[in-house]
Design a protein around this motif. Structure first.
Motif, PDB file in Angstrom:
ATOM      1  N   GLU A 573       0.831  -1.204   0.000  1.00 26.95           N
ATOM      2  CA  GLU A 573       0.000   0.000   0.000  1.00 26.95           C
ATOM      3  C   GLU A 573       0.865   1.254   0.000  1.00 26.95           C
ATOM      4  OE1 GLU A 573      -3.821   1.727   2.568  1.00 26.95           O
ATOM      5  OE2 GLU A 573      -2.744  -0.065   3.245  1.00 26.95           O
ATOM      6  N   LEU A 574       1.985   1.226   0.710  1.00 24.00           N
ATOM      7  CA  LEU A 574       2.846   2.402   0.795  1.00 24.00           C
ATOM      8  C   LEU A 574       3.570   2.678  -0.518  1.00 24.00           C
ATOM      9  CD1 LEU A 574       4.395   1.905   4.344  1.00 24.00           C
ATOM     10  CD2 LEU A 574       2.849   3.732   3.654  1.00 24.00           C
ATOM     11  N   LEU A 575       3.913   1.622  -1.248  1.00 21.17           N
ATOM     12  CA  LEU A 575       4.695   1.795  -2.479  1.00 21.17           C
ATOM     13  C   LEU A 575       3.822   2.005  -3.716  1.00 21.17           C
ATOM     14  CD1 LEU A 575       7.511  -0.876  -1.921  1.00 21.17           C
ATOM     15  CD2 LEU A 575       7.676   1.598  -1.672  1.00 21.17           C
ATOM     16  N   ALA A 576       2.541   1.694  -3.605  1.00 22.89           N
ATOM     17  CA  ALA A 576       1.652   1.804  -4.769  1.00 22.89           C
ATOM     18  C   ALA A 576       1.637   3.202  -5.397  1.00 22.89           C
ATOM     19  CB  ALA A 576       0.235   1.374  -4.391  1.00 22.89           C
ATOM     20  N   PRO A 577       1.615   4.311  -4.598  1.00 22.41           N
ATOM     21  CA  PRO A 577       1.606   5.641  -5.228  1.00 22.41           C
ATOM     22  C   PRO A 577       2.833   5.933  -6.088  1.00 22.41           C
ATOM     23  CG  PRO A 577       0.975   5.801  -2.922  1.00 22.41           C
ATOM     24  CD  PRO A 577       1.480   4.412  -3.133  1.00 22.41           C
ATOM     25  N   PHE A 578       3.911   5.162  -5.890  1.00 24.11           N
ATOM     26  CA  PHE A 578       5.136   5.364  -6.671  1.00 24.11           C
ATOM     27  C   PHE A 578       5.221   4.384  -7.848  1.00 24.11           C
ATOM     28  CE2 PHE A 578       5.908   6.472  -2.233  1.00 24.11           C
ATOM     29  CZ  PHE A 578       6.416   7.753  -2.339  1.00 24.11           C
ATOM     30  N   GLY A 579       4.174   3.551  -8.003  1.00 20.13           N
ATOM     31  CA  GLY A 579       4.190   2.559  -9.079  1.00 20.13           C
ATOM     32  C   GLY A 579       5.165   1.430  -8.824  1.00 20.13           C
ATOM     33  N   LEU A 580       5.439   1.118  -7.545  1.00 21.48           N
ATOM     34  CA  LEU A 580       6.422   0.102  -7.177  1.00 21.48           C
ATOM     35  C   LEU A 580       5.753  -1.035  -6.418  1.00 21.48           C
ATOM     36  CD1 LEU A 580       9.259   2.499  -5.923  1.00 21.48           C
ATOM     37  CD2 LEU A 580       9.109   1.377  -8.162  1.00 21.48           C
ATOM     38  N   ASP A 581       6.324  -2.239  -6.556  1.00 15.31           N
ATOM     39  CA  ASP A 581       5.790  -3.419  -5.874  1.00 15.31           C
ATOM     40  C   ASP A 581       6.948  -4.338  -5.508  1.00 15.31           C
ATOM     41  OD1 ASP A 581       4.502  -5.667  -4.971  1.00 15.31           O
ATOM     42  OD2 ASP A 581       3.393  -6.075  -6.817  1.00 15.31           O
ATOM     43  N   ALA A 582       7.239  -4.441  -4.198  1.00 15.24           N
ATOM     44  CA  ALA A 582       8.390  -5.229  -3.741  1.00 15.24           C
ATOM     45  C   ALA A 582       8.184  -6.725  -3.941  1.00 15.24           C
ATOM     46  CB  ALA A 582       8.669  -4.939  -2.269  1.00 15.24           C
ATOM     47  N   SER A 583       6.962  -7.169  -4.167  1.00 13.66           N
ATOM     48  CA  SER A 583       6.722  -8.596  -4.398  1.00 13.66           C
ATOM     49  C   SER A 583       7.030  -9.004  -5.834  1.00 13.66           C
ATOM     50  CB  SER A 583       5.276  -8.962  -4.053  1.00 13.66           C
ATOM     51  OG  SER A 583       4.375  -8.294  -4.916  1.00 13.66           O
ATOM     52  N   ASP A 584       7.284  -8.025  -6.686  1.00 14.83           N
ATOM     53  CA  ASP A 584       7.663  -8.295  -8.082  1.00 14.83           C
ATOM     54  C   ASP A 584       9.168  -8.544  -8.132  1.00 14.83           C
ATOM     55  OD1 ASP A 584       8.255  -8.313 -10.757  1.00 14.83           O
ATOM     56  OD2 ASP A 584       7.435  -6.332 -11.200  1.00 14.83           O
ATOM     57  N   PRO A 585       9.617  -9.746  -8.562  1.00 14.98           N
ATOM     58  CA  PRO A 585      11.056 -10.025  -8.593  1.00 14.98           C
ATOM     59  C   PRO A 585      11.861  -8.985  -9.378  1.00 14.98           C
ATOM     60  CG  PRO A 585       9.815 -12.036  -8.958  1.00 14.98           C
ATOM     61  CD  PRO A 585       8.814 -10.911  -8.961  1.00 14.98           C
ATOM     62  N   ALA A 586      11.245  -8.378 -10.392  1.00 14.73           N
ATOM     63  CA  ALA A 586      11.949  -7.362 -11.185  1.00 14.73           C
ATOM     64  C   ALA A 586      12.231  -6.101 -10.375  1.00 14.73           C
ATOM     65  CB  ALA A 586      11.118  -7.007 -12.423  1.00 14.73           C
ATOM     66  N   PHE A 587      11.484  -5.895  -9.277  1.00 16.52           N
ATOM     67  CA  PHE A 587      11.666  -4.716  -8.429  1.00 16.52           C
ATOM     68  C   PHE A 587      13.101  -4.634  -7.924  1.00 16.52           C
ATOM     69  CE2 PHE A 587      11.857  -3.077  -4.054  1.00 16.52           C
ATOM     70  CZ  PHE A 587      11.324  -1.810  -4.205  1.00 16.52           C
ATOM     71  N   TRP A 588      13.646  -5.761  -7.469  1.00 17.45           N
ATOM     72  CA  TRP A 588      14.984  -5.750  -6.872  1.00 17.45           C
ATOM     73  C   TRP A 588      16.059  -5.488  -7.914  1.00 17.45           C
ATOM     74  CZ3 TRP A 588      14.271  -4.813  -2.173  1.00 17.45           C
ATOM     75  CH2 TRP A 588      13.193  -5.353  -1.493  1.00 17.45           C
TER      76      TRP A 588
END
Length: 607
Positions: A573-588
C-alpha cells in the motif's frame, strides 16, 4: 508486551567540547527525565505499577465482550501504558549506552527493566486473549471508525495466533526474559565496550580501531586488522557462548511455538512475506559477480595489488587526499541536501542540532556504532554517532538523521502505529544518504573528485546490500547448524568464512584471524535476522530515487505521506503511489542495476 532497549550510546554530562572536529553536540536527556532521581521518574514508575494491575483487573477475560466504545477505551489505556514504560526504558537505556562501563547506569537500566517486566506480566493476557476473539466479532468491532485506524496493529498481532502458547507459558517467557536474551545482550554490549586495542602504541576503543581500516596509510590499516583479530580471538569464547546461548534459546522458543523457520518471527514482525525476502536474497546473491566481484577487481587495479587483503576493502583511493571534515561542514552538507529536496525536511532535522538530540563524540565507555532511537511519540528521537571526521561519518549523519526525520513524522500515528516494520524503517535513512551523495556528486569539480565520490558510494552500497545479505546468510547457517548441537568457535569461524569468500569474491586473500570478525557485529545479538532490512531499504530507495529523478509528479508529497504512515500500512500500500511493488522479482533488479551502473561509470573512467 516488551520494551527493547535502544541499540547502542555516552555521557550527556561529559561534554565533547571543541576539538579536531569542532564542537560536537552532546545529548540533553532532560526531555525524558531531568535525572535518575527526578520525581517524575519515580511518579511514572509508580503509575505504571498501579495502572498495569488496574488494566488487568478491568479487562482480563472480558475482551471478547467489549463493544466498539469500550474497546477504544481499552486500547487508549494500553497505549498509555506502552508510552510510559517506553519513556522510562528509553531514558534508562540511552543513559546506559552513554557509558556502559558505569555501574550506576547499568544498575538503573537493569532495575528499570526488571521492575517493568514485573509490572507488565499481568498484561500478557492482552495479546493472547485478543487473538482468541472470533474473526467475525473482531471484524465487526474494528469496522467502527474509532477503531479502524488501529486494525493494522491488531492484524499483525493476530498473525502470531498460530504460534501462541498457553497463557501460563507466555507469562513465564515474559518473566524469564530479563535473565535470558536481555542478559546475554548486556554481556555482549559490556564486553565490546570494554575491549582495548593497542595500535602503534596507542590504546583505543573498538570504534577507533575499526575506523583505522579506512585510513589512507596501508600500514596502519594492516596493523588495525591484525590487532582487531588478536583481541577478538582472545575473547572468542565469550562471543561464542553468547551466540550459542541466544541461538539455542531461540530454537527452543521457536520449537514450542511451532515456528516453521528461525526467520519466521522476524518476517512476521516486519510484516513482510517470506517469498519477498527470498526474492531479495536470491537477486543479490546472483548479482555478486557483477557487483562486489567486479568492483573489487577494479579496486585492486587502482591500488596496484594482485590481491586485496581485508584491510584494503574500505581503503580510500590512492588519488583521494586525506581529509578531516569538521562537524559544522558535515552539518551544512547534510542540511543543504535535505533542504534542496524539501525545505520541510531540513526544518524537521534542525532541532536535532540545536536542542541536544544528537550525541556525536567518541568518549570513554560509549558504545560503538550509530543509531536513531525514537523514544516515545510524546517526546522525540535521539541520534547517536561516533564522529571521527571521515567522509563516511558524514554519510552516517545523513543516514541517522533520515531515521530521525522519519520517526518525527510517524509520531503523529501514536505509540502503537508509529513504529515502522524494519523493512521500511531503513527507507528514510538510506534516502537521506542518497540525497547527500547526489548533492556532493553534483558539486564535484574534477574527474578525480567524481571518481572518489562514486567509488565511495559503490562501497557504501555494497556494504549495505552485498555485505548485509552475506550477514543474513551467515545467520541462517549459524541457526541451522546450532539446531544440531553446540558450535565451537572454529565452527562459527568456518560459517563466517563461507559467506565472506562467496560475497567478496576472488579479488580477496583473507589473513589469518579474519575468521573471527563475526564476533563484534551487534545485529546478530540484538536483532536476529535484522540485517536483510538494510538491503531491502537500499533496493527500495534506489527504486524510489529513480522515480524521483524521473520526475514522478508530486514525489515529495507522496514521500512525506509514506513516512507519516509509520506502521499503519503494508509495504504494498505504501509503495503503490510510486508505481512500485516489492513482491515483483523485477523490483529488486532496479536497485541492483543502479549499483551496476555506477560501476559501469567507474570502469569507463579507466578506458
Amino acid at each position: 508486551m516488551t520494551f527493547p532497549l535502544p541499540r547502542p550510546v555516552l555521557d550527556a554530562e561529559a561534554g565533547s567540547g571543541p576539538g579536531a572536529f569542532g564542537t560536537l553536540p552532546d545529548w540533553d536527556l532532560s526531555d525524558l527525565y531531568t535525572a535518575p532521581d527526578a520525581p517524575e521518574y519515580a511518579a511514572d514508575m509508580a503509575w505504571l505499577e498501579t495502572e498495569c494491575a488496574a488494566f488487568a483487573a478491568a479487562y482480563e477475560g472480558k475482551l471478547a465482550g467489549l463493544d466498539a466504545p469500550a474497546m477504544a477505551e481499552c486500547i487508549r489505556r494500553y497505549e498509555a501504558i506502552e508510552t510510559t514504560a517506553g519513556r522510562i526504558m528509553s531514558y534508562a537505556g540511552l543513559r546506559y549506552y552513554q557509558n556502559t562501563v558505569d555501574a550506576t547506569r547499568a544498575k538503573l537500566m537493569a532495575d528499570a527493566q526488571d521492575r517493568i517486566t514485573t509490572f507488565t506480566t499481568p498484561l500478557v493476557f492482552f495479546s493472547l486473549e485478543f487473538n482468541r476473539i472470533d474473526d467475525a466479532r473482531y471484524e465487526a468491532v474494528f469496522a467502527d471508525p474509532a477503531l479502524a485506524r488501529y486494525k493494522p496493529v491488531f492484524d499483525r498481532m493476530r498473525a502470531m495466533k498460530p504460534y501462541q502458547l498457553s497463557d501460563e507459558l507466555e507469562k513465564f517467557l515474559h518473566d524469564q526474559s530479563v535473565v535470558g536474551a536481555a542478559a546475554w545482550n548486556r554481556l555482549f554490549d559490556e564486553t565490546t565496550a570494554g575491549l582495548e586495542f593497542t595500535i602503534d602504541g596507542e590504546v583505543m576503543s573498538l570504534e577507533a580501531a575499526t575506523t583505522l581500516l579506512s585510513d589512507h596509510d596501508r600500514a596502519k590499516r594492516e596493523a588495525a586488522a591484525h590487532e582487531l583479530a588478536r583481541v577478538f580471538t582472545a575473547h572468542l569464547k565469550i562471543f561464542s557462548r553468547v551466540h550459542n546461548s541466544l541461538a539455542k534459546e531461540k530454537e527452543i522458543e521457536d520449537r514450542w511455538r511451532k515456528m516453521p523457520t528461525p526467520q519466521t518471527a522476524r518476517h512476521l514482525s516486519n510484516d513482510v512475506e517470506p517469498e519477498v525476502v527470498a526474492a531479495l536474497r536470491d537477486a543479490v546473491v546472483a548479482a555478486y559477480p557483477r557487483l562486489s566481484h567486479r568492483y573489487y577487481a577494479l579496486k585492486a587495479r587502482w591500488l596496484g595489488l594482485e590481491k586485496l587483503q581485508i584491510w584494503d576493502r574500505n581503503a580510500p583511493l590512492p588519488t583521494e587526499a586525506p581529509r578531516t571534515i569538521k562537524w559544522d561542514e558535515a552539518q551544512a552538507t547534510v542540511m543543504g541536501a535535505y533542504a534542496a529536496f524539501a525545505p520541510e525536511m531540513a526544518e524537521i532535522a534542525r532541532p536535532f542540532f540545536e536542542k541536544g538530540w544528537i550525541d556525536a563524540g567518541v568518549k570513554p565507555g560509549k558504545a560503538p556504532g550509530a543509531f536513531a532511537h525514537p523514544t516515545v511519540t510524546t517526546v522525540h528521537p535521539y541520534v547517536m554517532l561516533n564522529y571521527l571526521g571521515k567522509p563516511r561519518d558524514v554519510m552516517t549523519l545523513a543516514h541517522e538523521l533520515g531515521h530521525g526525520v522519519h520517526q518525527v513524522l510517524a509520531a503523529g500515528q501514536g505509540e502503537m502505529l508509529s513504529q515502522t516494520p524494519l523493512t521500511l524503517a531503513e527507507t528514510a535513512s538510506v534516502f537521506g544518504e542518497m540525497l547527500t551523495f547526489r548533492a556532493l556528486l553534483d558539486a564535484a569539480k574534477t574527474p578525480a573528485e567524481r571518481k572518489a565520490l562514486l567509488a565511495g558510494k559503490v562501497e557504501d552500497m555494497i556494504n549495505t546490500v552485498v555485505r548485509q545479505i552475506a550477514f543474513y546468510d551467515f545467520e541462517c547457517k549459524l541457526h541451522a547448524a546450532r539446531a544440531s548441537g553446540e558450535l565451537t568457535p572454529e565452527d562459527i569461524n568456518a560459517l563466517w568464512m563461507s559467506v565472506q569468500a562467496e560475497s567478496l569474491g576472488p579479488a580477496f586473500e583473507f589473513m589469518p584471524g579474519y575468521e573471527t570478525f563475526w564476533a563484534y557485529i551487534p545485529h546478530f545479538v540484538h536483532s536476529p535476522f535484522y540485517v536483510y532490512a538494510y538491503a531491502f531499504g537500499d533496493g527500495l530507495v534506489n527504486a524510489l530515487y529513480a522515480a524521483y529523478a524521473g520526475g514522478l509528479p508530486e514525489f515529495q508529497a507522496k514521500y512525506f505521506d509514506m513516512l507519516k504512515a509509520g506502521g499503519s500500512k503494508h509495504h504494498k500500500e505504501l509503495l503503490a503511489p510510486f508505481g512500485l511493488d516489492a513482491s515483483d522479482p523485477a523490483f529488486w533488479q532496479k536497485g541492483l542495476d543502479m549499483i551496476a551502473g555506477f560501476i559501469d561509470e567507474l570502469e569507463a573512467m579507466e578506458a
